[in-house]
Scaffold this motif. Structure first.
Motif, PDB file in Angstrom:
ATOM      1  N   UNK A 104      31.185  25.088  36.314  1.00 35.76           N
ATOM      2  CA  UNK A 104      31.958  25.511  34.824  1.00 35.76           C
ATOM      3  C   UNK A 104      33.134  26.305  35.510  1.00 35.76           C
ATOM      4  N   UNK A 105      34.266  26.491  34.914  1.00 37.28           N
ATOM      5  CA  UNK A 105      35.489  26.978  35.390  1.00 37.28           C
ATOM      6  C   UNK A 105      35.908  27.705  34.208  1.00 37.28           C
ATOM      7  N   UNK A 106      36.353  29.103  34.703  1.00 38.19           N
ATOM      8  CA  UNK A 106      36.781  29.939  33.823  1.00 38.19           C
ATOM      9  C   UNK A 106      37.988  30.541  34.331  1.00 38.19           C
ATOM     10  N   UNK A 107      39.089  30.840  33.368  1.00 38.29           N
ATOM     11  CA  UNK A 107      40.314  31.167  33.879  1.00 38.29           C
ATOM     12  C   UNK A 107      40.574  32.526  33.230  1.00 38.29           C
ATOM     13  N   UNK A 108      41.623  33.487  33.793  1.00 38.76           N
ATOM     14  CA  UNK A 108      42.224  34.464  33.252  1.00 38.76           C
ATOM     15  C   UNK A 108      43.646  34.084  33.640  1.00 38.76           C
ATOM     16  N   UNK A 109      44.449  33.792  32.637  1.00 39.37           N
ATOM     17  CA  UNK A 109      45.736  33.514  33.018  1.00 39.37           C
ATOM     18  C   UNK A 109      46.768  34.506  32.412  1.00 39.37           C
ATOM     19  N   UNK A 144      43.396  33.841  37.531  1.00 40.17           N
ATOM     20  CA  UNK A 144      42.470  34.078  38.203  1.00 40.17           C
ATOM     21  C   UNK A 144      41.325  33.040  37.911  1.00 40.17           C
ATOM     22  N   UNK A 145      40.455  32.511  38.265  1.00 36.21           N
ATOM     23  CA  UNK A 145      39.818  31.425  38.259  1.00 36.21           C
ATOM     24  C   UNK A 145      38.209  31.846  39.030  1.00 36.21           C
ATOM     25  N   UNK A 146      37.333  31.268  38.071  1.00 41.64           N
ATOM     26  CA  UNK A 146      35.815  31.514  38.581  1.00 41.64           C
ATOM     27  C   UNK A 146      35.349  30.274  38.546  1.00 41.64           C
TER      28      UNK A 146
END
Length: 224
Positions: A91-96, A218-220
């Motif tokens: 599962x991929x989460x972003x803060x752009x 930023x990616x998780x």
């Protein structure tokens, strides 16, 4: 770039003050043989000084959407050395964080310069490429959806409207920093080589010039 791997959760902060950090830019959904009418441009540039107290660089992308569907994107390969495990689902989460001069509530050709330019983020097990089609257009080889619609490789993370009311922004339309939090709607499986590709871009319904500075991504990646 900072990388943290905790219990197989991978967190990476790409701050473009330090350069491109392995990200590359490209463009799709336009015919490349039409000359310079699309005003395409990309690269590490200094951001507008009014945004930052000190000189700061970002990843700049620019394009004039004469095809009514221009896709401007950044991509980056992740591999085993980044902590990716072959065959694992993530599962991929972003803060752009990016700077946009598209004010909120403006009217534009084909659509609003802010609300009709859709920010998208996701990932793919194959490299996202703009591939020349028989009709002369470059199209993506992965499913990024179309404008307001999400795809399996990129889903809608909002738009680029910067929150400054249109009547206040006119006539100078200053850049403002915006931040978008996003969880990609499709889990992504790393390929047999332990690779996957991050994908961030804008899918435009505004038939004018769009200029953006990506400050950081930023990616998780969370195993599922």
């Amino acid at each position: 770039m900072q990388i943290a791997v905790v219990a197989q959760v991978i967190e990476i902060n790409y701050d473009f003050q330090r350069g491109n950090l392995g990200w590359t830019a490209d463009f799709a959904d336009y015919p490349p043989n039409i000359g310079t009418g699309y005003e395409l441009d990309a690269g590490i540039r200094f951001m507008p000084r009014k945004l930052t107290r000190m000189p700061r660089r970002g990843f700049y992308l620019q394009g004039h959407n004469r095809s009514a569907d221009l896709f401007m994107f950044l991509k980056r390969r992740l591999a085993v050395e980044d902590g990716i495990v072959a065959g694992r689902n993530y599962r991929i989460e972003y803060v752009i964080t990016l700077a946009s001069n598209a004010a909120s509530g403006c009217v534009g050709i084909g659509g609003a310069p802010g609300e009709s330019v859709y920010l998208k983020a996701g990932a793919s097990s194959i490299e996202p490429l703009a591939v020349l089609q028989s009709n002369g257009y470059l199209r993506m080889n992965v499913d990024k959806g179309n404008q307001s619609q999400s795809g399996t490789a990129a889903s809608v993370a909002g738009n680029i409207a910067n929150g400054i009311p249109c009547e206040q922004a006119s006539p100078y339309y200053p850049f403002a920093l915006i931040e978008r939090f996003h969880q990609h709607t499709t889990n992504v499986t790393a390929n047999a080589n332990g690779e996957l590709w991050l994908l961030v871009g804008t899918d435009s319904g505004f038939e004018g010039l769009t200029r953006l500075y990506y400050q950081s991504i930023r990616v998780k990646l969370i195993p599922v």
